[in-house]
Design an enzyme around this catalytic site. Structure first.
Site, PDB file in Angstrom:
ATOM      1  N   GLU A 127       0.860  -1.193   0.000  1.00  0.00           N
ATOM      2  CA  GLU A 127       0.000   0.000   0.000  1.00  0.00           C
ATOM      3  C   GLU A 127       0.893   1.238   0.000  1.00  0.00           C
ATOM      4  O   GLU A 127       1.806   1.363   0.832  1.00  0.00           O
ATOM      5  CB  GLU A 127      -0.941   0.045   1.216  1.00  0.00           C
ATOM      6  CG  GLU A 127      -1.914   1.231   1.075  1.00  0.00           C
ATOM      7  CD  GLU A 127      -2.821   1.476   2.274  1.00  0.00           C
ATOM      8  OE1 GLU A 127      -2.790   0.691   3.241  1.00  0.00           O
ATOM      9  OE2 GLU A 127      -3.545   2.495   2.229  1.00  0.00           O
ATOM     10  N   GLU A 168       5.399   5.123   2.895  1.00  0.00           N
ATOM     11  CA  GLU A 168       4.827   6.409   3.332  1.00  0.00           C
ATOM     12  C   GLU A 168       5.970   7.418   3.493  1.00  0.00           C
ATOM     13  O   GLU A 168       7.078   7.041   3.859  1.00  0.00           O
ATOM     14  CB  GLU A 168       4.073   6.160   4.643  1.00  0.00           C
ATOM     15  CG  GLU A 168       3.431   7.341   5.322  1.00  0.00           C
ATOM     16  CD  GLU A 168       2.461   8.167   4.499  1.00  0.00           C
ATOM     17  OE1 GLU A 168       1.392   7.693   4.125  1.00  0.00           O
ATOM     18  OE2 GLU A 168       2.809   9.338   4.215  1.00  0.00           O
ATOM     19  N   ASP A 203      -2.682  12.390  -3.227  1.00  0.00           N
ATOM     20  CA  ASP A 203      -2.707  13.741  -3.796  1.00  0.00           C
ATOM     21  C   ASP A 203      -3.977  14.548  -3.496  1.00  0.00           C
ATOM     22  O   ASP A 203      -4.657  14.999  -4.404  1.00  0.00           O
ATOM     23  CB  ASP A 203      -2.541  13.653  -5.326  1.00  0.00           C
ATOM     24  CG  ASP A 203      -1.376  12.776  -5.724  1.00  0.00           C
ATOM     25  OD1 ASP A 203      -0.318  12.889  -5.099  1.00  0.00           O
ATOM     26  OD2 ASP A 203      -1.518  11.962  -6.653  1.00  0.00           O
ATOM     27  N   LYS A 247      -4.131  19.496  -8.259  1.00  0.00           N
ATOM     28  CA  LYS A 247      -4.399  20.641  -9.150  1.00  0.00           C
ATOM     29  C   LYS A 247      -3.657  20.323 -10.435  1.00  0.00           C
ATOM     30  O   LYS A 247      -2.585  19.718 -10.396  1.00  0.00           O
ATOM     31  CB  LYS A 247      -3.802  21.943  -8.585  1.00  0.00           C
ATOM     32  CG  LYS A 247      -4.351  22.363  -7.261  1.00  0.00           C
ATOM     33  CD  LYS A 247      -5.123  23.665  -7.397  1.00  0.00           C
ATOM     34  CE  LYS A 247      -5.942  23.984  -6.175  1.00  0.00           C
ATOM     35  NZ  LYS A 247      -5.199  23.954  -4.929  1.00  0.00           N
ATOM     36  N   ASP A 261     -11.422  10.684  -3.958  1.00  0.00           N
ATOM     37  CA  ASP A 261     -12.709  11.369  -3.804  1.00  0.00           C
ATOM     38  C   ASP A 261     -12.745  12.635  -4.666  1.00  0.00           C
ATOM     39  O   ASP A 261     -13.617  13.467  -4.484  1.00  0.00           O
ATOM     40  CB  ASP A 261     -12.952  11.731  -2.329  1.00  0.00           C
ATOM     41  CG  ASP A 261     -11.901  12.693  -1.807  1.00  0.00           C
ATOM     42  OD1 ASP A 261     -10.752  12.614  -2.273  1.00  0.00           O
ATOM     43  OD2 ASP A 261     -12.221  13.537  -0.950  1.00  0.00           O
ATOM     44  N   THR A 272     -10.644   3.898   4.851  1.00  0.00           N
ATOM     45  CA  THR A 272      -9.444   4.533   5.397  1.00  0.00           C
ATOM     46  C   THR A 272      -9.909   5.753   6.196  1.00  0.00           C
ATOM     47  O   THR A 272     -11.075   6.170   6.114  1.00  0.00           O
ATOM     48  CB  THR A 272      -8.501   5.005   4.282  1.00  0.00           C
ATOM     49  OG1 THR A 272      -9.118   6.097   3.610  1.00  0.00           O
ATOM     50  CG2 THR A 272      -8.187   3.898   3.298  1.00  0.00           C
ATOM     51  N   GLU A 279     -11.058   8.402   3.851  1.00  0.00           N
ATOM     52  CA  GLU A 279     -12.312   7.980   3.212  1.00  0.00           C
ATOM     53  C   GLU A 279     -13.504   8.206   4.150  1.00  0.00           C
ATOM     54  O   GLU A 279     -14.562   8.683   3.722  1.00  0.00           O
ATOM     55  CB  GLU A 279     -12.170   6.480   2.897  1.00  0.00           C
ATOM     56  CG  GLU A 279     -13.258   5.858   2.077  1.00  0.00           C
ATOM     57  CD  GLU A 279     -12.851   4.421   1.686  1.00  0.00           C
ATOM     58  OE1 GLU A 279     -11.745   3.968   2.081  1.00  0.00           O
ATOM     59  OE2 GLU A 279     -13.634   3.773   0.991  1.00  0.00           O
TER      60      GLU A 279
HETATM   61  C1  LIG Z   1      -4.704  12.114   1.692  1.00  0.00           C
HETATM   62  S1  LIG Z   1      -3.582  11.112   2.521  1.00  0.00           S
HETATM   63  C2  LIG Z   1      -4.412   9.566   2.525  1.00  0.00           C
HETATM   64  C3  LIG Z   1      -3.912   8.651   3.585  1.00  0.00           C
HETATM   65  C4  LIG Z   1      -4.604   7.266   3.631  1.00  0.00           C
HETATM   66  N1  LIG Z   1      -4.331   6.513   2.434  1.00  0.00           N
HETATM   67  C5  LIG Z   1      -6.074   7.443   3.832  1.00  0.00           C
HETATM   68  O1  LIG Z   1      -6.821   7.229   2.867  1.00  0.00           O
HETATM   69  O2  LIG Z   1      -6.459   7.804   4.953  1.00  0.00           O
HETATM   70  C6  LIG Z   1      -2.251  10.833   1.351  1.00  0.00           C
HETATM   71  C7  LIG Z   1      -1.096  10.082   1.980  1.00  0.00           C
HETATM   72  O3  LIG Z   1      -0.138   9.770   0.975  1.00  0.00           O
HETATM   73  C8  LIG Z   1       1.155  10.096   1.440  1.00  0.00           C
HETATM   74  N2  LIG Z   1       1.934  10.406   0.229  1.00  0.00           N
HETATM   75  C9  LIG Z   1       1.713  11.446  -0.612  1.00  0.00           C
HETATM   76  N3  LIG Z   1       2.578  11.411  -1.640  1.00  0.00           N
HETATM   77  C10 LIG Z   1       3.357  10.313  -1.433  1.00  0.00           C
HETATM   78  C11 LIG Z   1       4.450   9.743  -2.141  1.00  0.00           C
HETATM   79  N4  LIG Z   1       4.898  10.308  -3.252  1.00  0.00           N
HETATM   80  N5  LIG Z   1       5.010   8.626  -1.642  1.00  0.00           N
HETATM   81  C12 LIG Z   1       4.556   8.047  -0.490  1.00  0.00           C
HETATM   82  N6  LIG Z   1       3.525   8.558   0.222  1.00  0.00           N
HETATM   83  C13 LIG Z   1       2.931   9.670  -0.241  1.00  0.00           C
HETATM   84  C14 LIG Z   1       0.956  11.265   2.376  1.00  0.00           C
HETATM   85  O4  LIG Z   1       2.005  11.406   3.322  1.00  0.00           O
HETATM   86  C15 LIG Z   1      -0.364  10.899   3.032  1.00  0.00           C
HETATM   87  O5  LIG Z   1      -0.184  10.104   4.194  1.00  0.00           O
END
Ligand SMILES: C[S@@+](CC[C@H](N)C(=O)[O-])C[C@H]1O[C@@H](n2cnc3c(N)ncnc32)[C@H](O)[C@@H]1O
Length: 325
Positions: A28, A53, A103, A107, A139, A175, A178
């Protein structure tokens, strides 16, 4: 539990050895606070479950949960997705790849930083085993539309659904993000694809090189070099090198440099020391676990150019630096 990072793990990593068992690999990317990742591990006790992460607070939180709940088949790695996918995995080794709500700042102008883009998706397809699964949830409708177009133009993946995406995924553990989206009344869009038997997209392997090292002859003193230092930015092809700061110590200068390559960003320090009168050694400090990529060799060469530009009699005496291709 030993903390794992793409800067300290072997390239590529032998996951069976790390988990202590040869089992299917489920990954993941961007697991956040880890509910989904930990659920995956419990749902698939016969698989190795790996989370990637970049956010430290999420890593600390999930590492503690894995320890506390004694989950033996889950590990997390501190890395960007791009660096992990390129450097840590061999082709055709991942059985399932999950991306949940990447992301959120989506944008159009941020295209180069987006997880779902051609180059990164090509590495993901390359790393998936034939028959392996790719799952994405978002979303943001624009992100869903952009991903649907990208996935439809990916010959190595077949859609498991009759529509580009579904608005519900029965049996799914939501999540954290989510759950928040649902409470705020935002719809989610779910994608499910299967890796088929089409040849994988070509992904160039980035080789690790011996550590760069250079001997420079110069009539200048270290102090004169320190005072001549100015921050500067260089570009060599798709590698960007920024000279940030110089620090002066006893018989040594520390040169702080940021190197951005297509598959990895590294913030490193070079040490410049006087090993004999007017003879200076330039080498990488081990601070911060540098990986000796072509980009770090480009940085060493550019520092060598800078040192020799400071005096007409300065020259490179020996170098163990890979030339530009
Ligand atoms: C909006 S959050 C969603 C977190 C989780 N998947 C959830 O749905 O609750 C996006 C996550 O992706 C991680 N993330 C963003 N860009 C990443 C990258 N290039 N490589 C690894 N993690 C990344 C961020 O640190 C963050 O924890």
């Amino acid at each position: 539990m030993r903390k794992l990072s793409s800067l300290t793990l072997p390239w590529p990593t032998d996951w069976a050895e790390l988990f202590g068992a040869e089992r299917p690999l489920i990954v993941e990317i961007g697991f956040g606070y880890g509910q989904f990742l930990l659920h995956l591990a419990q749902q698939h006790p016969d698989a190795n479950v790996l989370g990637i992460e970049i956010a430290n607070r999420c890593l600390t939180h999930v590492e503690a949960a894995i320890d506390r709940r004694r989950i033996a088949n889950a590990r997390v790695v501190h890395s960007t997705a791009e660096t992990a996918l390129h450097h840590l995995f061999q082709p055709a080794t991942i059985n399932q790849l999950h991306i949940n709500f990447p992301d959120p700042w989506f944008k159009k102008k941020h295209g180069h930083r987006r997880l779902m883009q051609r180059d990164t998706l090509d590495v993901m397809v390359n790393r998936l085993k034939p028959g392996g699964r790719f799952y994405l949830a978002t979303d943001i409708i624009e992100y869903a539309q952009m991903s649907a177009d990208l996935l439809a133009a990916t010959p190595g993946l077949d859609n498991l659904m009759l529509t580009p995406w579904a608005n519900e995924m029965p049996g799914r553990v939501p999540t954290r993000y989510e759950g928040k989206a649902a409470r705020q009344g935002r719809e989610s869009y779910y994608f499910a694809y299967r890796r088929n038997d089409q040849p994988p997209p070509a992904v160039p392997a980035v080789k690790e090189l011996p550590m760069p090292h250079m001997i420079v002859h110069s009539p200048l003193s270290l102090d004169a070099m320190f005072h001549a230092f100015t921050p500067a930015q260089h570009r060599e092809g798709d590698t960007y090198v920024s000279f940030l700061y110089a620090y002066s110590g006893r018989n040594v200068l520390l040169l702080e440099v940021f190197v951005k390559e297509p598959t990895i960003d590294q913030h490193v320090a070079f040490l410049l020391s006087e090993r004999a009168p007017h003879e200076f050694s330039l080498r990488l400090s081990t601070m911060g676990h540098p990986r000796s990529t072509p980009g770090l060799h480009a940085a060493a060469r550019l520092l060598g150019n800078w040192l020799t530009s400071l005096h007409p009699d300065a020259r490179v005496v020996t170098e163990m630096v890979k030339d530009e291709d």
